[in-house]
Design a protein around this motif. Structure first.
Motif, PDB file in Angstrom:
ATOM      1  N   SER A 107       0.873  -1.156   0.000  1.00  0.00           N
ATOM      2  CA  SER A 107       0.000   0.000   0.000  1.00  0.00           C
ATOM      3  C   SER A 107       0.908   1.202   0.000  1.00  0.00           C
ATOM      4  CB  SER A 107      -0.908   0.014   1.229  1.00  0.00           C
ATOM      5  OG  SER A 107      -0.262   0.693   2.291  1.00  0.00           O
ATOM      6  N   ARG A 108       0.313   2.369  -0.205  1.00  0.00           N
ATOM      7  CA  ARG A 108       1.204   3.510  -0.345  1.00  0.00           C
ATOM      8  C   ARG A 108       1.794   3.929   0.979  1.00  0.00           C
ATOM      9  NH1 ARG A 108      -2.199   8.941  -1.192  1.00  0.00           N
ATOM     10  NH2 ARG A 108      -4.062   8.397  -0.059  1.00  0.00           N
TER      11      ARG A 108
ATOM     12  N   LEU B 192      -0.349  -4.158   4.469  1.00  0.00           N
ATOM     13  CA  LEU B 192      -1.746  -4.423   4.193  1.00  0.00           C
ATOM     14  C   LEU B 192      -2.532  -4.540   5.493  1.00  0.00           C
ATOM     15  CD1 LEU B 192      -3.473  -5.350   1.646  1.00  0.00           C
ATOM     16  CD2 LEU B 192      -3.061  -7.645   2.477  1.00  0.00           C
ATOM     17  N   VAL B 193      -3.691  -3.905   5.519  1.00  0.00           N
ATOM     18  CA  VAL B 193      -4.584  -4.080   6.668  1.00  0.00           C
ATOM     19  C   VAL B 193      -5.697  -5.034   6.238  1.00  0.00           C
ATOM     20  CG1 VAL B 193      -6.231  -2.937   8.203  1.00  0.00           C
ATOM     21  CG2 VAL B 193      -4.106  -1.773   7.563  1.00  0.00           C
TER      22      VAL B 193
ATOM     23  N   GLY C 257     -10.507   3.593  -5.287  1.00  0.00           N
ATOM     24  CA  GLY C 257     -10.306   3.807  -3.862  1.00  0.00           C
ATOM     25  C   GLY C 257     -10.740   2.655  -2.978  1.00  0.00           C
ATOM     26  N   ILE C 258     -11.298   1.604  -3.581  1.00  0.00           N
ATOM     27  CA  ILE C 258     -11.821   0.502  -2.764  1.00  0.00           C
ATOM     28  C   ILE C 258     -10.687  -0.443  -2.323  1.00  0.00           C
ATOM     29  CG2 ILE C 258     -12.340  -1.155  -4.604  1.00  0.00           C
ATOM     30  CD1 ILE C 258     -14.805  -0.315  -1.826  1.00  0.00           C
ATOM     31  N   GLY C 259      -9.552  -0.382  -3.020  1.00  0.00           N
ATOM     32  CA  GLY C 259      -8.415  -1.203  -2.611  1.00  0.00           C
ATOM     33  C   GLY C 259      -8.021  -2.284  -3.601  1.00  0.00           C
ATOM     34  N   LYS C 260      -8.405  -2.118  -4.870  1.00  0.00           N
ATOM     35  CA  LYS C 260      -8.087  -3.142  -5.879  1.00  0.00           C
ATOM     36  C   LYS C 260      -6.582  -3.280  -6.113  1.00  0.00           C
ATOM     37  CE  LYS C 260     -10.449  -0.981  -9.019  1.00  0.00           C
ATOM     38  NZ  LYS C 260     -10.890   0.140  -8.178  1.00  0.00           N
ATOM     39  N   THR C 261      -5.938  -2.137  -6.307  1.00  0.00           N
ATOM     40  CA  THR C 261      -4.503  -2.172  -6.582  1.00  0.00           C
ATOM     41  C   THR C 261      -3.745  -2.811  -5.432  1.00  0.00           C
ATOM     42  OG1 THR C 261      -4.635  -0.211  -7.972  1.00  0.00           O
ATOM     43  CG2 THR C 261      -2.482  -0.713  -7.024  1.00  0.00           C
ATOM     44  N   THR C 262      -4.093  -2.391  -4.238  1.00  0.00           N
ATOM     45  CA  THR C 262      -3.426  -2.896  -3.041  1.00  0.00           C
ATOM     46  C   THR C 262      -3.593  -4.407  -2.936  1.00  0.00           C
ATOM     47  OG1 THR C 262      -4.053  -0.807  -2.027  1.00  0.00           O
ATOM     48  CG2 THR C 262      -3.252  -2.533  -0.554  1.00  0.00           C
TER      49      THR C 262
ATOM     50  N   ARG D  81      -3.378   5.265  10.079  1.00  0.00           N
ATOM     51  CA  ARG D  81      -3.138   6.471   9.280  1.00  0.00           C
ATOM     52  C   ARG D  81      -3.175   7.719  10.156  1.00  0.00           C
ATOM     53  NH1 ARG D  81      -1.711   2.815   6.505  1.00  0.00           N
ATOM     54  NH2 ARG D  81      -2.516   2.331   4.432  1.00  0.00           N
TER      55      ARG D  81
ATOM     56  N   PRO E  75     -11.445   2.204   1.737  1.00  0.00           N
ATOM     57  CA  PRO E  75     -10.130   2.524   2.319  1.00  0.00           C
ATOM     58  C   PRO E  75      -9.621   3.927   1.992  1.00  0.00           C
ATOM     59  CG  PRO E  75     -10.072   0.387   1.224  1.00  0.00           C
ATOM     60  CD  PRO E  75     -11.424   0.957   0.977  1.00  0.00           C
TER      61      PRO E  75
ATOM     62  N   GLU F 192      -8.683   6.788   4.637  1.00  0.00           N
ATOM     63  CA  GLU F 192      -7.364   7.437   4.710  1.00  0.00           C
ATOM     64  C   GLU F 192      -7.480   8.957   4.667  1.00  0.00           C
ATOM     65  OE1 GLU F 192      -4.197   4.250   2.840  1.00  0.00           O
ATOM     66  OE2 GLU F 192      -4.917   5.884   1.563  1.00  0.00           O
TER      67      GLU F 192
HETATM   68  N1  ADP Z   1      -6.172  -3.416   2.773  1.00  0.00           N
HETATM   69  C1  ADP Z   1      -5.593  -2.220   2.824  1.00  0.00           C
HETATM   70  N2  ADP Z   1      -4.680  -1.938   3.783  1.00  0.00           N
HETATM   71  C2  ADP Z   1      -4.094  -0.731   3.832  1.00  0.00           C
HETATM   72  N3  ADP Z   1      -4.334   0.263   2.963  1.00  0.00           N
HETATM   73  C3  ADP Z   1      -5.215   0.051   1.982  1.00  0.00           C
HETATM   74  C4  ADP Z   1      -5.887  -1.193   1.848  1.00  0.00           C
HETATM   75  N4  ADP Z   1      -6.692  -1.128   0.783  1.00  0.00           N
HETATM   76  C5  ADP Z   1      -6.539   0.104   0.259  1.00  0.00           C
HETATM   77  N5  ADP Z   1      -5.660   0.821   0.977  1.00  0.00           N
HETATM   78  C6  ADP Z   1      -5.252   2.200   0.701  1.00  0.00           C
HETATM   79  O1  ADP Z   1      -6.368   2.891   0.137  1.00  0.00           O
HETATM   80  C7  ADP Z   1      -5.979   3.674  -0.976  1.00  0.00           C
HETATM   81  C8  ADP Z   1      -6.734   3.232  -2.201  1.00  0.00           C
HETATM   82  O2  ADP Z   1      -6.381   1.887  -2.477  1.00  0.00           O
HETATM   83  P1  ADP Z   1      -6.096   1.360  -3.966  1.00  0.00           P
HETATM   84  O3  ADP Z   1      -5.636  -0.034  -3.831  1.00  0.00           O
HETATM   85  O4  ADP Z   1      -5.242   2.317  -4.693  1.00  0.00           O
HETATM   86  O5  ADP Z   1      -7.573   1.397  -4.557  1.00  0.00           O
HETATM   87  P2  ADP Z   1      -8.066   1.168  -6.062  1.00  0.00           P
HETATM   88  O6  ADP Z   1      -6.974   0.499  -6.808  1.00  0.00           O
HETATM   89  O7  ADP Z   1      -9.284   0.306  -5.927  1.00  0.00           O
HETATM   90  O8  ADP Z   1      -8.391   2.530  -6.587  1.00  0.00           O
HETATM   91  C9  ADP Z   1      -4.485   3.527  -1.104  1.00  0.00           C
HETATM   92  O9  ADP Z   1      -3.862   4.637  -0.506  1.00  0.00           O
HETATM   93  C10 ADP Z   1      -4.157   2.270  -0.348  1.00  0.00           C
HETATM   94  O10 ADP Z   1      -2.902   2.363   0.245  1.00  0.00           O
END
Ligand code: ADP
Ligand code: MG
Length: 746
Positions: free
Chosen positions: A3-4, A8-9, A35-40, A163, A192, A196
């Motif tokens: 994650s950025r 991971l939480v 913003g839902i956390g797909k990339t993470t 955070r 998420p 944040e």
């Molecule tokens: N499981 C998680 N644990 C910690 N941080 C998360 C988690 N899921 C998402 N985030 C945080 O939330 C933000 C959006 O997540 P991201 O994966 O970029 O979403 P998406 O790809 O769906 O747009 C990021 O800053 C990421 O670090």
């Protein structure tokens, strides 16, 4: 990078499910809003898959590609295969025999292109799997769609707490604030990114205050867009609440920063975003304010650079607040800044700042693409696009982005109002790249076009020199080496007269190689040594690494295998420092011949496999490279190497599949762990050594994390330990140490 911000939480169940789904399905798509956390989740799942199955994984962020037409090149590039072209079928054919997991993150950015490519990949490559993320499903046969849901209450609260504690170290989760935080996370639907953003507001508001403002926002939003899904509304509300908390100047900067792709350095923000209501001198403080609000995140290597990034959802939100005119104005300034950056970098190519310039450009690659895309689309800027692409000539080569250079050239070459010099230079580069990639007919016709321009308009010496070098290459490939020599003699003279030293040493290098090609080893030796003598005093390494490697080849032809191996190793340390795959390919090739001469057949076969993989990665067919293929055959014959034997094929395949650091260790004739003599035992663990080597190649913590599939925080810890153990204060020292270590170990 998980994650950025760090680790991971939650998401344990999702990871476990994905592990088994990825075991059976060949296309899994994580869907959900921004913003839902797909990339993470996708990155964590890929890291897990790689570890559990010991399979290769490749990650491509589609948002950084900018142009859907670059998807094919980029997929081939990241997997490391040679594709005949960039179409879905051509790329698929090239990866047909590869095994591993390809992550395509952010397919919504170019859905149609992603759909056709994925369909073609799955049809052609039975051992390839794809993990995609997208707002919607791809709709490809066999796809397993996994909607990514919000974080459950407990995890959302944990995310908020970590955070908030990062933003405000005195923050604690207490009985007093627990209820407000729980209600807040509920109001945010566990999205998420929304959580944040809310947590960042802890600097100015209490959890209760954050909640109240959010409630107001949500009431307004519900009135406005009743049909928007609740989660999108929650994120929207959180974005608006953050926006509201920004000063008007911060809001303006946030909006203007949305023209950057893949992050930006402060100086770029100051130039591109200032003016028209914003003072350049205020940008630093405003960036600081946006960092506090989690609109931006910071990325740095602890020593040589700092950059900032904005997540896509935040970019899109901000974009909406700009009018079309404002977007155009910002993009024009963005283009101007990157054109300048390229000009400055190019001026530093010939000198000690070369490696740094190359690294800066690498970091800004997504912005360069963004600037080029804008420029080629507008006839008023197309000439500038040509100038940028042409100025980056050695950089395209060093990064193995020859296909991408061709892509931009093809789009900009017909720019009517380019100066003749620019046009000829671009045509020469286009001709050169086409030839290099085994398309000599296209190469010749481009060079003829350039000749036609020159016939009508006189061009300067540097331009003429470039055209002559390109022509010599075409002649060599065509099997007319004498013609090549004539062009090169003229090229060296023109380059010398022009005062463009980088061009001059390049021409001298190619001349030296061409002397070797026609069997004039004495002249070749003198010319190549001249090239070393011109480059060494100024600290130039790119051209010098080729010259050293070619001198090594000459030594081998004179049956001096020891000198050859020595020169190759010196060249390799340089090409590895630059991350230059084509120079590395050349070195590996010659080292393979050295091994063959020494009758170390298995080593030769392994190195040949590694060299082959490097050539193909560049889109170059090694059998088509004149002279090289002849020498390879000769050295194989002399050593009695038979490519048909199972032993050869096994070793060759092993070499082709070796990861880069093991290739280097092999080429330098040592293994990382085993052969370190006791008295110079390296005080680092194997993992730390790995990290140090990547740091030495100029990678940022974030890039190291991505390379090794560990979190950025873990990398930070490793880097701290490395600095402490070695008693160093900077990454530059680590880089120097890595190079020295490589040279010291025989
Ligand atoms: N499981 C998680 N644990 C910690 N941080 C998360 C988690 N899921 C998402 N985030 C945080 O939330 C933000 C959006 O997540 P991201 O994966 O970029 O979403 P998406 O790809 O769906 O747009 C990021 O800053 C990421 O670090
Ligand atoms: Mg994403």
């Amino acid at each position: 990078m998980t994650s950025r911000h760090g680790d991971l939480v939650g998401r344990r169940q999702e990871l476990a499910d994905l592990r088994s789904t990825l075991g059976s399905a060949r296309l899994v798509t994580l869907t959900g809003p921004g913003g839902i956390g797909k990339t993470t989740l996708a990155r964590a799942a890929a890291a897990d898959h790689g570890r559990a199955r010991r399979e290769e994984t490749w990650v491509l962020d589609l948002a950084d590609l900018v142009d859907a037409d670059l998807l094919g090149h980029s997929v081939a590039g990241v997997i490391g295969v040679q594709a005949r072209g960039a179409s879905a079928d051509e790329v698929a054919a090239a990866v047909a025999d590869r095994a591993g997991l390809l992550v395509l993150d952010g397919c919504e950015a170019m859905l149609d292109a992603a759909v056709s490519l994925v369909a073609a990949l799955l049809a052609a490559a039975p051992r390839l799997r794809v993990l995609a993320t997208s707002h919607q499903q791809l709709g490809v046969t066999g796809e397993v769609v996994v909607p990514v849901g919000p974080l459950p209450a407990e995890d959302a609260q944990a995310l908020f707490a970590t955070r908030a504690a990062t933003a405000l170290p005195s923050f604690r989760l207490t009985d007093d604030n627990a209820v407000a935080i729980a209600r807040l996370c509920e109001a945010l639907d566990g999205v998420p990114l929304a959580v944040e953003l809310a947590a960042a507001r802890i600097l100015v508001l209490s959890p209760q205050g954050i909640l109240e403002r959010l409630d107001d926002r949500q009431r307004l939003l519900v009135k406005g867009a009743r049909d928007a899904p609740a989660r999108q509304r929650s994120l929207r509300a959180s974005l608006e609440a953050s926006h509201e908390l920004c000063t008007p100047d911060e809001q303006l900067l946030w909006a203007r920063l949305s023209v950057f792709t893949g992050g930006f350095p402060l100086e770029a923000a100051e130039e591109v975003c200032a003016g028209d209501g914003l003072d350049a001198g205020d940008v630093l403080d405003l960036v600081d304010g946006l960092l506090d609000k989690s609109v931006l995140t910071r990325e740095d290597d602890g020593a040589s650079y700092v950059r900032f990034r904005m997540l896509d959802s935040l970019r899109e939100y901000a974009r909406e607040t700009l009018t079309e005119d404002q977007v155009q104005a910002a993009r024009a300034r963005h283009l101007a800044w990157y054109a300048d950056l390229v000009g400055t970098a190019a001026a530093g190519f010939f000198g000690p700042g070369q490696a740094t310039s190359y690294r800066t450009l690498r970091r800004e690659h997504a912005n360069l693409r963004e600037a080029l895309r804008y420029a080629v689309a507008d006839p008023r800027h197309a000439a500038q696009a040509l100038e940028i692409v042409a100025a980056l000539e050695p950089w395209w080569a060093v990064t193995g982005r020859v296909s991408e250079a061709r892509h931009w050239l093809a789009r900009a070459c017909d720019a009517a109002d380019a100066r003749p010099d620019t046009r000829v230079r671009a045509l020469a580069l286009a001709g050169w790249t086409a030839t290099l990639q085994g398309d000599p007919d296209a190469g010749r016709s481009l060079l003829e076009k350039a000749d036609a321009v020159v016939a009508e308009h006189p061009v300067d010496d540097a331009t003429r020199g470039r055209l002559l070098v390109a022509r010599s290459l075409e002649a060599s490939w065509r099997g007319a080496p004498d013609e090549a020599l004539v062009s090169l003699e003229q090229a060296v003279a023109a380059a010398h007269a022009s005062g463009d030293r980088m061009l001059e040493v390049t021409a001298v290098l190619v001349l030296g190689l061409s002397h070797a090609f026609v069997g004039d080893l004495d002249r070749a030796g003198v010319t190549l040594q001249a090239c070393v003598d011109l480059t060494e005093p100024v600290g130039e390494v790119h051209v010098r690494s080729y010259a050293l490697s070619a001198l090594g080849m000459l030594a081998l032809l004179r049956a001096d295998a020891d000198t050859a191996a020595d020169l190759e190793r010196r060249a390799l340390v340089m090409s590895a420092e630059l991350g230059d795959r084509s120079a590395t390919a050349f070195v590996l090739e010659v080292l393979a011949w050295v091994a063959a001469a020494e009758r170390r057949t298995e080593r030769a076969a392994t190195l040949l496999g590694a060299a082959d993989a490097h050539w193909r990665h560049l889109g170059v067919d090694p059998d088509a490279v004149p002279y090289l293929s002849a020498n390879r055959r000769l050295s194989e014959e002399r050593a009695g190497i038979d490519r048909g034997t199972p032993a050869f094929r096994t070793a060759f395949a092993r070499g082709a599949a070796l990861p880069e650091d093991e290739v280097l260790a092999l080429a330098l004739d040592r293994t990382v762990e085993a052969t370190t003599p006791a008295e110079e035992q390296v005080p680092l663990t194997r993992r730390e050594l790995e990290v140090a080597q990547l740091v030495g190649r100029g990678l940022s913590n974030r890039e190291v994390a991505e390379e090794l599939f560990i979190s950025q925080r873990t990398v930070e810890t490793h880097v701290d330990n490395i600095l402490r153990k070695l008693g160093f204060g900077s990454r530059t020292q680590v880089a120097a140490w890595v190079v020295e270590l490589a040279a010291r170990r025989p």
